[in-house]
Write a protein that holds these residues in place. Structure first.
Motif, PDB file in Angstrom:
ATOM      1  N   ALA A 195       0.830  -1.215   0.000  1.00 29.01           N
ATOM      2  CA  ALA A 195       0.000   0.000   0.000  1.00 29.01           C
ATOM      3  C   ALA A 195       0.857   1.254   0.000  1.00 29.01           C
ATOM      4  O   ALA A 195       1.964   1.272   0.544  1.00 29.01           O
ATOM      5  CB  ALA A 195      -0.927   0.003   1.212  1.00 29.01           C
ATOM      6  N   SER A 196       0.325   2.306  -0.597  1.00 29.31           N
ATOM      7  CA  SER A 196       0.972   3.612  -0.541  1.00 29.31           C
ATOM      8  C   SER A 196      -0.097   4.663  -0.278  1.00 29.31           C
ATOM      9  O   SER A 196      -1.253   4.515  -0.675  1.00 29.31           O
ATOM     10  CB  SER A 196       1.697   3.917  -1.857  1.00 29.31           C
ATOM     11  OG  SER A 196       0.781   3.947  -2.944  1.00 29.31           O
ATOM     12  N   VAL A 197       0.281   5.704   0.434  1.00 32.73           N
ATOM     13  CA  VAL A 197      -0.637   6.808   0.724  1.00 32.73           C
ATOM     14  C   VAL A 197      -0.402   7.901  -0.305  1.00 32.73           C
ATOM     15  O   VAL A 197       0.719   8.410  -0.435  1.00 32.73           O
ATOM     16  CB  VAL A 197      -0.418   7.351   2.148  1.00 32.73           C
ATOM     17  CG1 VAL A 197      -1.335   8.548   2.409  1.00 32.73           C
ATOM     18  CG2 VAL A 197      -0.661   6.262   3.172  1.00 32.73           C
ATOM     19  N   GLU A 198      -1.453   8.225  -1.029  1.00 34.52           N
ATOM     20  CA  GLU A 198      -1.373   9.270  -2.051  1.00 34.52           C
ATOM     21  C   GLU A 198      -2.485  10.277  -1.800  1.00 34.52           C
ATOM     22  O   GLU A 198      -3.667   9.972  -1.992  1.00 34.52           O
ATOM     23  CB  GLU A 198      -1.495   8.667  -3.455  1.00 34.52           C
ATOM     24  CG  GLU A 198      -0.374   7.689  -3.794  1.00 34.52           C
ATOM     25  CD  GLU A 198      -0.473   7.155  -5.208  1.00 34.52           C
ATOM     26  OE1 GLU A 198      -1.320   7.685  -5.974  1.00 34.52           O
ATOM     27  OE2 GLU A 198       0.276   6.223  -5.550  1.00 34.52           O
ATOM     28  N   GLY A 199      -2.116  11.455  -1.346  1.00 30.58           N
ATOM     29  CA  GLY A 199      -3.112  12.465  -1.003  1.00 30.58           C
ATOM     30  C   GLY A 199      -3.962  11.984   0.151  1.00 30.58           C
ATOM     31  O   GLY A 199      -3.451  11.624   1.215  1.00 30.58           O
ATOM     32  N   ASP A 200      -5.270  11.947  -0.066  1.00 34.39           N
ATOM     33  CA  ASP A 200      -6.181  11.507   0.988  1.00 34.39           C
ATOM     34  C   ASP A 200      -6.611  10.059   0.792  1.00 34.39           C
ATOM     35  O   ASP A 200      -7.568   9.600   1.407  1.00 34.39           O
ATOM     36  CB  ASP A 200      -7.412  12.409   1.048  1.00 34.39           C
ATOM     37  CG  ASP A 200      -8.203  12.403  -0.256  1.00 34.39           C
ATOM     38  OD1 ASP A 200      -7.724  11.798  -1.242  1.00 34.39           O
ATOM     39  OD2 ASP A 200      -9.283  13.002  -0.296  1.00 34.39           O
ATOM     40  N   GLY A 201      -5.901   9.312  -0.057  1.00 32.35           N
ATOM     41  CA  GLY A 201      -6.295   7.938  -0.334  1.00 32.35           C
ATOM     42  C   GLY A 201      -5.196   6.927  -0.094  1.00 32.35           C
ATOM     43  O   GLY A 201      -4.023   7.271   0.069  1.00 32.35           O
ATOM     44  N   ILE A 202      -5.596   5.662  -0.050  1.00 28.90           N
ATOM     45  CA  ILE A 202      -4.673   4.528   0.049  1.00 28.90           C
ATOM     46  C   ILE A 202      -4.756   3.769  -1.254  1.00 28.90           C
ATOM     47  O   ILE A 202      -5.857   3.421  -1.718  1.00 28.90           O
ATOM     48  CB  ILE A 202      -5.042   3.620   1.232  1.00 28.90           C
ATOM     49  CG1 ILE A 202      -4.839   4.370   2.551  1.00 28.90           C
ATOM     50  CG2 ILE A 202      -4.209   2.332   1.218  1.00 28.90           C
ATOM     51  CD1 ILE A 202      -5.355   3.623   3.759  1.00 28.90           C
ATOM     52  N   VAL A 203      -3.614   3.484  -1.871  1.00 24.85           N
ATOM     53  CA  VAL A 203      -3.587   2.919  -3.216  1.00 24.85           C
ATOM     54  C   VAL A 203      -2.796   1.609  -3.236  1.00 24.85           C
ATOM     55  O   VAL A 203      -1.725   1.503  -2.617  1.00 24.85           O
ATOM     56  CB  VAL A 203      -2.955   3.921  -4.221  1.00 24.85           C
ATOM     57  CG1 VAL A 203      -2.881   3.312  -5.625  1.00 24.85           C
ATOM     58  CG2 VAL A 203      -3.758   5.227  -4.242  1.00 24.85           C
TER      59      VAL A 203
END
Length: 458
Positions: A242-250
């Motif tokens: 997982a990676s955190v991008e802005g306000d989301g988890i991708v």
């Protein structure tokens, strides 16, 4: 009798000299717990007796409170009590009486622990309670985490020293010690699920296994160990995938689909909890829908889940977000005086002048009392700004508000929705989270303001 004291001592739940809040209802289990804790001579515990009067049984509830007050006095221990109209609380929040009572109790116990600097909150759940909890969760539908039931060391200071002790053993202990207890008349009401399981289902199951309660409790313990391992594996996989991008988890879909299905479902649960802070109303059907989305041949699609959660598939990316109603990143509003004030977040701040209360414990984080002299109006309500600091009630040093949010496990996307209430430029309340030292109500306080935040989140 010595066996029960040794059984509690051998768990090594408490540090020497620790301050411990003991939740005492007056029933057999909590009376036994209090007596056992007073006999842990080597630990030299500083015990505080806490009791919440649910105001559900009239004179009987009041008699329970007086019984516990007398019990604390007999042991020469400090006693703190609060009365909460649980029926009104349940109606206002759309909860069952059991859920509303549980929330009120734990809010009160944590408030007592915070004010007294306690390191533990002890509750008297025992082996029979554990068995009943396993059956309740099995009937409602639960996985390994739910069927693990209760842990001896729970979240947020809660400890359960009696999980290995049966109700029968506790009553035998009290009889041998010559101690009396109170009996809640509603415990016989089989329209309440737990009571029905206790008085009807478990006796029926004993026909198949006379030691059914012990077997259910042992099953919960085995599953808890399994869950500990699985949580560790899920955490490692989450860090890797997982990676955190802005306000989301991708997630990358290709790498995700190479994992076992069971691990994928756990990663989805972890992502949803990270986004919203809980998994309320999230069921297996939702996790399976996410897995179908990830496995689908369609390159672009999305799911809307309960609580404003959203999962989007865009080619090889699976993104988890929580779409709370929009709030300006930076906002502020003057609170000129008493009354109800609608805030830009959609929440309402209620400010009411009241007589000095008998107790400052409110039973809810949404309510606090502030000194009108120490925290004079007008106030400023505004959003959180990085670098904000305040002095929490009962402390002398300042703390970053961000650290408070992290400790409370408040998701980043919700932090701008929590109003900070300032008086004379100082934070007096992080609304719904923690009061500040500046607004402390003391014995010398004249005017008191009751402040409540309503609908802080959707």
């Amino acid at each position: 009798m010595k066996d029960l004291v040794a059984k509690v001592r051998n768990q090594n739940l408490f540090a020497t000299g620790e301050t411990v809040v003991v939740a005492v209802s007056g029933g057999a289990d909590s009376v036994a717990l209090l007596d056992i804790l007073t006999r842990l001579d080597e630990e030299r515990l500083n015990l505080i007796v806490a009791h919440l009067n649910h105001c559900l049984r009239g004179a009987e509830s009041d008699a329970d409170e007086q019984f516990v007050a007398d019990l604390a006095a007999r042991y020469q221990l400090p006693f703190l009590a609060i009365r909460v109209d649980v029926a009104s609380l349940a109606a206002a929040d759309g909860l069952s009486l059991e859920d509303a009572g549980r929330r009120a109790r734990y809010a009160f116990f944590h408030e007592v622990a915070r004010r007294r600097g306690a390191g533990s909150i002890t509750v008297a759940h025992h082996l029979d309670d554990q068995a009943e909890t396993v059956l309740i969760r099995l009937l409602r539908g639960a996985g390994g985490a739910g069927l693990s039931a209760m842990a001896a060391v729970g979240d947020n200071l809660v400890k359960r020293p009696l999980l290995q002790v049966s109700r029968c053993e506790l009553e035998g202990y009290l009889n041998n010690r010559g101690l009396s207890w109170r009996t809640d008349s509603t415990n016989a009401d089989t329209t309440i699920l737990r009571n029905s399981i206790r008085h009807e289902l478990i006796p029926a199951l004993r026909k198949y296994n006379p030691r059914i309660t012990e077997r259910l409790a042992a099953t919960a313990e085995i599953l808890a160990s399994d869950e500990e391992l699985l949580d560790h594996l899920t955490g490692n996989a989450f860090a890797r995938l997982a990676s955190v991008e802005g306000d989301g988890i991708v997630f990358g879909v290709g790498a995700l689909l190479q994992e076992h299905r069971g691990l994928r479902l756990r990663l989805y649960r972890r992502s949803l909890r990270e986004q919203r802070g809980d998994l309320m109303r999230i069921a297996l059907t939702h996790l399976e829908a996410i897995d179908r989305l990830a496995s689908s041949s369609r390159p672009n699609a999305s799911l809307k889940l309960p609580g404003e959660l959203r999962v989007e598939r865009c080619y090889d990316r699976l993104r988890f977000t929580c779409a709370l109603p929009p709030v300006a990143e930076r906002w502020e509003q003057v609170i000129p005086g008493e009354g109800s004030h609608r805030l830009p977040t959609g929440a309402t701040l209620s400010v009411l002048r009241v007589p000095p209360p008998e107790t400052l414990a409110t039973g809810s984080k949404r309510v606090t009392y502030l000194s009108a002299d120490a925290a004079p109006l007008p106030w400023l309500a505004r959003s959180f700004t990085p670098g904000d600091r305040f002095t929490p009630l009962g402390m002398t040093g300042s703390q970053k508000v961000k650290e408070l949010f992290i400790n409370e496990k408040l998701p980043p996307n919700e932090r701008s929705r929590v109003p900070l209430i300032l008086s004379e430029g100082e934070i007096v309340w992080v609304a719904g989270v923690r009061a500040g030292e500046k607004g402390r109500v003391t014995a010398a306080t004249g005017a008191v303001l009751r402040v409540e935040i309503l609908d802080i989140t959707p």
